[in-house]
Design a protein around this motif. Structure first.
Motif, PDB file in Angstrom:
ATOM      1  N   ARG A 153       0.829  -1.209   0.000  1.00  0.00           N
ATOM      2  CA  ARG A 153       0.000   0.000   0.000  1.00  0.00           C
ATOM      3  C   ARG A 153       0.864   1.259   0.000  1.00  0.00           C
ATOM      4  N   GLU A 154       1.886   1.259   0.836  1.00  0.00           N
ATOM      5  CA  GLU A 154       2.762   2.427   0.955  1.00  0.00           C
ATOM      6  C   GLU A 154       3.460   2.742  -0.365  1.00  0.00           C
ATOM      7  N   ASN A 155       3.801   1.704  -1.105  1.00  0.00           N
ATOM      8  CA  ASN A 155       4.566   1.871  -2.342  1.00  0.00           C
ATOM      9  C   ASN A 155       3.718   1.693  -3.595  1.00  0.00           C
ATOM     10  N   ALA A 156       2.424   1.930  -3.468  1.00  0.00           N
ATOM     11  CA  ALA A 156       1.518   1.697  -4.599  1.00  0.00           C
ATOM     12  C   ALA A 156       1.934   2.466  -5.840  1.00  0.00           C
ATOM     13  N   SER A 157       2.307   3.734  -5.683  1.00  0.00           N
ATOM     14  CA  SER A 157       2.654   4.547  -6.858  1.00  0.00           C
ATOM     15  C   SER A 157       3.961   4.090  -7.509  1.00  0.00           C
ATOM     16  N   VAL A 158       4.886   3.557  -6.693  1.00  0.00           N
ATOM     17  CA  VAL A 158       6.156   3.055  -7.228  1.00  0.00           C
ATOM     18  C   VAL A 158       5.947   1.736  -7.968  1.00  0.00           C
ATOM     19  N   LEU A 159       5.049   0.901  -7.446  1.00  0.00           N
ATOM     20  CA  LEU A 159       4.836  -0.420  -8.008  1.00  0.00           C
ATOM     21  C   LEU A 159       3.880  -0.421  -9.199  1.00  0.00           C
ATOM     22  N   GLU A 160       2.966   0.528  -9.219  1.00  0.00           N
ATOM     23  CA  GLU A 160       1.874   0.514 -10.205  1.00  0.00           C
ATOM     24  C   GLU A 160       2.319   0.382 -11.660  1.00  0.00           C
ATOM     25  N   PRO A 161       3.408   1.023 -12.084  1.00  0.00           N
ATOM     26  CA  PRO A 161       3.819   0.847 -13.484  1.00  0.00           C
ATOM     27  C   PRO A 161       4.320  -0.564 -13.811  1.00  0.00           C
ATOM     28  N   HIS A 162       4.627  -1.342 -12.779  1.00  0.00           N
ATOM     29  CA  HIS A 162       5.299  -2.628 -13.000  1.00  0.00           C
ATOM     30  C   HIS A 162       4.441  -3.851 -12.664  1.00  0.00           C
ATOM     31  N   VAL A 163       3.459  -3.703 -11.796  1.00  0.00           N
ATOM     32  CA  VAL A 163       2.692  -4.857 -11.326  1.00  0.00           C
ATOM     33  C   VAL A 163       1.293  -4.419 -10.917  1.00  0.00           C
ATOM     34  N   ARG A 164       0.329  -5.290 -11.153  1.00  0.00           N
ATOM     35  CA  ARG A 164      -1.034  -5.051 -10.686  1.00  0.00           C
ATOM     36  C   ARG A 164      -1.192  -5.725  -9.323  1.00  0.00           C
ATOM     37  N   VAL A 165      -1.405  -4.934  -8.289  1.00  0.00           N
ATOM     38  CA  VAL A 165      -1.497  -5.450  -6.926  1.00  0.00           C
ATOM     39  C   VAL A 165      -2.954  -5.510  -6.497  1.00  0.00           C
ATOM     40  N   PHE A 166      -3.374  -6.670  -6.015  1.00  0.00           N
ATOM     41  CA  PHE A 166      -4.726  -6.859  -5.502  1.00  0.00           C
ATOM     42  C   PHE A 166      -4.620  -7.366  -4.063  1.00  0.00           C
ATOM     43  N   LEU A 167      -5.133  -6.574  -3.134  1.00  0.00           N
ATOM     44  CA  LEU A 167      -5.158  -6.961  -1.726  1.00  0.00           C
ATOM     45  C   LEU A 167      -6.565  -7.417  -1.345  1.00  0.00           C
ATOM     46  N   LYS A 168      -6.730  -7.788  -0.106  1.00  0.00           N
ATOM     47  CA  LYS A 168      -7.956  -8.448   0.341  1.00  0.00           C
ATOM     48  C   LYS A 168      -9.225  -7.721  -0.059  1.00  0.00           C
ATOM     49  N   GLU A 169      -9.222  -6.396   0.007  1.00  0.00           N
ATOM     50  CA  GLU A 169     -10.438  -5.641  -0.287  1.00  0.00           C
ATOM     51  C   GLU A 169     -10.875  -5.802  -1.740  1.00  0.00           C
ATOM     52  N   ALA A 170      -9.961  -6.240  -2.595  1.00  0.00           N
ATOM     53  CA  ALA A 170     -10.295  -6.439  -4.011  1.00  0.00           C
ATOM     54  C   ALA A 170     -11.008  -7.766  -4.258  1.00  0.00           C
ATOM     55  N   PHE A 171     -10.915  -8.673  -3.288  1.00  0.00           N
ATOM     56  CA  PHE A 171     -11.566  -9.981  -3.466  1.00  0.00           C
ATOM     57  C   PHE A 171     -12.122 -10.506  -2.133  1.00  0.00           C
ATOM     58  N   ASP A 172     -12.870  -9.634  -1.461  1.00  0.00           N
ATOM     59  CA  ASP A 172     -13.463  -9.976  -0.163  1.00  0.00           C
ATOM     60  C   ASP A 172     -14.313 -11.241  -0.236  1.00  0.00           C
ATOM     61  N   GLY A 173     -15.095 -11.371  -1.304  1.00  0.00           N
ATOM     62  CA  GLY A 173     -15.948 -12.547  -1.424  1.00  0.00           C
ATOM     63  C   GLY A 173     -15.153 -13.832  -1.474  1.00  0.00           C
ATOM     64  N   LEU A 174     -13.992 -13.766  -2.081  1.00  0.00           N
ATOM     65  CA  LEU A 174     -13.129 -14.939  -2.187  1.00  0.00           C
ATOM     66  C   LEU A 174     -12.538 -15.324  -0.834  1.00  0.00           C
ATOM     67  N   THR A 175     -12.037 -14.335  -0.081  1.00  0.00           N
ATOM     68  CA  THR A 175     -11.474 -14.656   1.223  1.00  0.00           C
ATOM     69  C   THR A 175     -12.551 -15.142   2.190  1.00  0.00           C
ATOM     70  N   GLU A 176     -13.731 -14.556   2.122  1.00  0.00           N
ATOM     71  CA  GLU A 176     -14.815 -14.994   2.997  1.00  0.00           C
ATOM     72  C   GLU A 176     -15.222 -16.430   2.695  1.00  0.00           C
ATOM     73  N   SER A 177     -15.278 -16.788   1.415  1.00  0.00           N
ATOM     74  CA  SER A 177     -15.649 -18.159   1.067  1.00  0.00           C
ATOM     75  C   SER A 177     -14.544 -19.138   1.454  1.00  0.00           C
ATOM     76  N   ALA A 178     -13.287 -18.716   1.352  1.00  0.00           N
ATOM     77  CA  ALA A 178     -12.172 -19.574   1.765  1.00  0.00           C
ATOM     78  C   ALA A 178     -12.215 -19.815   3.269  1.00  0.00           C
TER      79      ALA A 178
END
Length: 266
Positions: A24-49
């Motif tokens: 999260r802290e380095n989102a702007s540095v990482l964004e050009p190089h990688v697509r980062v998805f944390l828990k809030e992006a797939f809440d339904g998946l973590t809840e079902s797991a």
């Protein structure tokens, strides 16, 4: 175009919070190089797991599959950047809760994830499941502290750790996951070894993603998070959990004690 995907799916209390905070802290540095998805992006998946980990049935596993497919359907197949997903809850509930002794459901959950990823991005997808791990005694002590802090756990550490004597090790779980998700790869890294790396526990992930154009010197390294204070407050929390105080009062007292423990020394 081959899509590279790294799924950081666990385990709890192995530096995962520190990794996610740095992402999260380095989102702007990482964004050009990688697509980062944390828990809030797939809440339904973590809840079902998590639901499957405490109720492992065909119905709950089918819910994991649906959630995995639904998430990957939202991810652009034309974007050339690699994909990183990170959430320890993909492995289910933390051991020590709901009667769980280890991550016995993780292999089937990861199989659902791999099937959904290959379905979305093709059979040539470069898919790796990454797990941060930890030496057994400090891992058990850390899960005990987390459960002591967050629940009404009444076991001291010795009693708590004894219940895991017959449980499978994290290495055993990783071996099972590797069998379940093949031809996807499974790799792991000890938290104790990551502590000496330039980017700490984030370092193995950056290496796996092969972010050759990333300026590592621009990445902000944060101190470890969610660490048990070495102030003896575990005894205070244990006494609170064993008391007859109502749940709300216990949680309020824990909150006050934690704030006191976080104050800088004068």
């Amino acid at each position: 175009m081959t899509t590279r995907i790294v799924i950081h799916a666990g385990f709890h209390k192995t530096g995962t919070t520190s990794v996610q905070s740095m992402l999260r802290e380095n989102a702007s540095v990482l964004e050009p190089h990688v697509r980062v998805f944390l828990k809030e992006a797939f809440d339904g998946l973590t809840e079902s797991a998590r639901a499957f980990s405490i109720d492992p049935k065909k119905k709950t596993l089918a819910a994991v599959t649906r959630a995995a497919v639904a998430f990957f359907e939202t991810v652009d197949r034309k974007d050339p950047r690699p994909i990183l997903m990170s959430s320890e809850d993909l492995s289910g509930h933390m051991p020590g809760r709901h009667g769980l002794e280890c991550y016995d459901s993780a292999g089937l959950v990861m199989k659902c994830l791999s099937d959904a990823a290959f379905r979305r991005f093709g059979n040539d997808t470069d898919l790796t499941f990454y797990f941060s791990t930890r030496m057994r005694e400090p891992w058990l002590r850390s899960t005990w502290w987390q459960n002591l802090r967050s629940t009404r756990l009444t076991d001291d550490f010795e009693t708590y750790s004894n219940q895991f004597d017959a449980a499978r090790s994290l290495d055993d779980i990783l071996e099972e996951i590797a069998h379940d998700v093949a031809p996807a790869r499974v790799t792991s890294f000890l938290l104790e070894d990551a502590a000496t790396l330039p980017l700490g526990p984030l370092d193995p992930l950056v290496t796996l993603l092969e972010l050759t154009e990333l300026d590592r010197d621009a990445v902000v390294v944060l101190p470890p998070e969610n660490v048990q204070p070495d102030l003896g407050i575990d005894a205070v929390f244990l006494a609170l959990n064993r008391s007859e105080l109502p749940e709300r009062d216990v949680q309020d007292a824990k909150r006050i004690v934690r704030k006191m423990a976080q104050r800088p020394a004068s």
